[in-house]
Design an enzyme around this catalytic site. Structure first.
Site, PDB file in Angstrom:
ATOM      1  N   HIS A 129      -1.688  -4.422   2.921  1.00 11.78           N
ATOM      2  CA  HIS A 129      -2.520  -3.251   3.107  1.00 11.78           C
ATOM      3  C   HIS A 129      -3.555  -2.843   1.915  1.00 11.78           C
ATOM      4  O   HIS A 129      -4.586  -2.509   2.309  1.00 11.78           O
ATOM      5  CB  HIS A 129      -1.570  -1.803   3.427  1.00 11.78           C
ATOM      6  CG  HIS A 129      -1.145  -1.978   4.733  1.00 11.78           C
ATOM      7  ND1 HIS A 129      -1.638  -1.143   5.599  1.00 11.78           N
ATOM      8  CD2 HIS A 129      -0.257  -2.749   5.409  1.00 11.78           C
ATOM      9  CE1 HIS A 129      -0.976  -1.187   7.125  1.00 11.78           C
ATOM     10  NE2 HIS A 129      -0.029  -2.341   6.737  1.00 11.78           N
ATOM     11  N   ASP A 130      -3.151  -3.176   0.690  1.00 11.68           N
ATOM     12  CA  ASP A 130      -4.193  -3.101  -0.300  1.00 11.68           C
ATOM     13  C   ASP A 130      -5.261  -4.182  -0.182  1.00 11.68           C
ATOM     14  O   ASP A 130      -6.520  -3.877  -0.285  1.00 11.68           O
ATOM     15  CB  ASP A 130      -3.349  -3.384  -1.594  1.00 11.68           C
ATOM     16  CG  ASP A 130      -4.650  -2.928  -2.878  1.00 11.68           C
ATOM     17  OD1 ASP A 130      -5.119  -2.132  -2.698  1.00 11.68           O
ATOM     18  OD2 ASP A 130      -4.092  -3.721  -4.025  1.00 11.68           O
TER      19      ASP A 130
ATOM     20  N   VAL B 251      -8.200  -4.015   2.408  1.00 12.03           N
ATOM     21  CA  VAL B 251      -9.006  -2.679   2.535  1.00 12.03           C
ATOM     22  C   VAL B 251      -9.879  -3.000   1.061  1.00 12.03           C
ATOM     23  O   VAL B 251      -9.160  -2.709   0.149  1.00 12.03           O
ATOM     24  CB  VAL B 251      -8.350  -1.206   2.592  1.00 12.03           C
ATOM     25  CG1 VAL B 251      -9.532  -0.438   2.294  1.00 12.03           C
ATOM     26  CG2 VAL B 251      -7.930  -1.315   4.141  1.00 12.03           C
TER      27      VAL B 251
ATOM     28  N   GLY C 192     -10.087  -5.125  -0.809  1.00 10.01           N
ATOM     29  CA  GLY C 192      -9.716  -6.272  -1.481  1.00 10.01           C
ATOM     30  C   GLY C 192      -8.702  -5.660  -2.292  1.00 10.01           C
ATOM     31  O   GLY C 192      -7.957  -4.839  -2.316  1.00 10.01           O
TER      32      GLY C 192
ATOM     33  N   SER D 184      -6.658   0.177  -4.718  1.00  7.78           N
ATOM     34  CA  SER D 184      -7.001   1.585  -4.215  1.00  7.78           C
ATOM     35  C   SER D 184      -6.119   2.345  -3.410  1.00  7.78           C
ATOM     36  O   SER D 184      -6.182   3.507  -3.193  1.00  7.78           O
ATOM     37  CB  SER D 184      -8.526   1.194  -3.517  1.00  7.78           C
ATOM     38  OG  SER D 184      -8.313   0.379  -2.452  1.00  7.78           O
TER      39      SER D 184
ATOM     40  N   HIS E 131       6.867 -10.331   8.857  1.00 10.46           N
ATOM     41  CA  HIS E 131       7.658  -9.672   9.587  1.00 10.46           C
ATOM     42  C   HIS E 131       8.961  -9.951   9.774  1.00 10.46           C
ATOM     43  O   HIS E 131       9.889  -9.563  10.406  1.00 10.46           O
ATOM     44  CB  HIS E 131       6.941  -9.363  10.889  1.00 10.46           C
ATOM     45  CG  HIS E 131       5.814  -8.427  11.130  1.00 10.46           C
ATOM     46  ND1 HIS E 131       4.630  -9.107  12.110  1.00 10.46           N
ATOM     47  CD2 HIS E 131       5.365  -7.844  10.199  1.00 10.46           C
ATOM     48  CE1 HIS E 131       3.659  -8.093  11.721  1.00 10.46           C
ATOM     49  NE2 HIS E 131       3.936  -7.340  10.575  1.00 10.46           N
TER      50      HIS E 131
ATOM     51  N   ASP F 194      12.515  -8.773  13.418  1.00  8.55           N
ATOM     52  CA  ASP F 194      12.885 -10.272  13.451  1.00  8.55           C
ATOM     53  C   ASP F 194      14.260 -10.138  14.147  1.00  8.55           C
ATOM     54  O   ASP F 194      15.315  -9.948  13.202  1.00  8.55           O
ATOM     55  CB  ASP F 194      12.770 -10.910  11.909  1.00  8.55           C
ATOM     56  CG  ASP F 194      13.191 -12.371  12.165  1.00  8.55           C
ATOM     57  OD1 ASP F 194      13.053 -12.957  13.228  1.00  8.55           O
ATOM     58  OD2 ASP F 194      13.077 -12.918  11.193  1.00  8.55           O
TER      59      ASP F 194
ATOM     60  N   SER G 159      17.781 -11.559  12.315  1.00  5.89           N
ATOM     61  CA  SER G 159      17.650 -12.066  11.052  1.00  5.89           C
ATOM     62  C   SER G 159      16.695 -11.342  10.163  1.00  5.89           C
ATOM     63  O   SER G 159      15.499 -11.640   9.412  1.00  5.89           O
ATOM     64  CB  SER G 159      17.124 -13.542  10.998  1.00  5.89           C
ATOM     65  OG  SER G 159      16.865 -14.016   9.550  1.00  5.89           O
TER      66      SER G 159
END
Length: 320
Positions: free
Chosen positions: A62-63, A66, A68, A72, A186, A238, A241
């Site tokens: 997620h960093d 947005v 790069g 932020s 995931h 998942d 697992s």
């Protein structure tokens, strides 16, 4: 098509600039214990909270998506307009773990290690504690100081089509293989029923459930996430697992056992389907090695290096 090609050239150029200044072992001289300190904080956090690994892995993604990989998302000005409060960042956490590592690093090497690099290192260490592969992390990022909720409007979403996801990855200089591998993160973690409602009960053009869901899986999902039930209830992403970092998520995608719509869509596109299948042929590529490579490529997106940005002393504060 021409516009996409131009965008790719521009993105590749800037990624190349970042790559030329990012390097493995950037802190070997200035803060030789930096990576060990971050790894120790992550191990301690994971020992007390099994959700640590997926949380830190998601935080890095997620960093980077947005503005790069410049930290932020960590900034907290206490405003509703802060980036971290964007709808697309719902459920993102791990901020206190990054701050804990930053505090220890500031005590050892003041003003040296960026918050952006801590996020990248913590994501790698999170994979390791989940029994996933170790990969070398390029460091040398500096921190951004701009935090604006509107900048997160283009975050990939679990309800998007594979074509839309491919386009968003393409705009970041990533390809179909990166989309599959980074989605495979995931393999650890859970999702809230909030993200399952449409897929289970009001799937577009079907008026019911997503037909790509395996008939064995569907009642399991509906049992955990009943219509009009608790949207905050959580289920493993998942199946079978959820606590171990492995390729089971890809096998689930192949067999209709993908929990998230975005994961399932990877098998509905020829290019991404061929990537998924490639990990199940004799003498095929290494999922673990390729995942590490995709994480490194993602970690170059929009990286600030050299004299760009700053080194924040407190990750939640833009100018401290």
């Amino acid at each position: 098509m021409v516009l996409h090609f131009i965008l790719l050239l521009i993105t590749t150029y800037f990624l190349g600039l970042s790559r030329s200044q990012l390097q493995v072992g950037f802190y070997d001289t200035t803060c030789p214990n930096a990576e060990a300190i971050v790894a120790g904080v992550v191990r301690d956090a994971a020992a007390s909270d099994p959700n640590t690994a997926p949380v830190l892995l998601r935080l890095h993604f997620h960093d980077c998506f947005v503005e790069g990989c410049e930290g932020s998302i960590l900034i907290d000005n206490g405003l509703e307009t802060d980036e971290r409060r964007a709808f697309g960042h719902q459920g993102v956490g791990g901020f206190e773990i990054i701050e804990r590592a930053k505090s220890q690093l500031e005590a050892e090497c003041p003003g040296t290690v960026s918050c952006a690099d801590i996020v990248a290192l913590a994501a790698r260490d999170a994979v390791v504690v989940a029994k996933g592969p170790f990969y070398d992390v390029e460091t040398g990022r500096r921190d951004g100081v701009v935090s604006n909720i509107t900048l997160a409007d283009g975050m990939p979403d679990v309800g998007e089509s594979v074509l839309s996801l491919k386009d968003k990855f393409f705009q970041k200089g990533l390809n179909e293989k990166d989309l599959v591998l980074l989605s495979a993160a995931h393999t650890i973690g859970t999702a809230a029923c909030f993200f399952m409602g449409q897929r289970l009960y009001t799937f577009p053009a079907e008026g019911g459930s997503d037909p790509s869901i395996n008939p064995v899986l569907l009642p399991e999902l509906k049992s955990t996430c009943p219509q009009n039930g608790d949207v905050n209830a959580r289920l493993p992403i998942d199946r079978g697992s959820a606590e171990t970092f492995d390729a089971q998520i890809l096998q689930n995608i192949r067999s209709g056992f993908a929990v998230l719509q975005s994961d399932a869509s990877l098998y509905q596109d020829e290019a991404t389907r061929s990537v998924v299948d490639s990990y199940f042929v004799p003498f095929g590529p290494s999922f673990e090695a390729d995942f590490g490579s995709s994480m490194v490529r993602m970690g170059r997106i929009g990286a600030l290096t050299g004299t760009q940005g700053t080194i924040r002393r407190t990750c939640a504060a833009a100018f401290k």
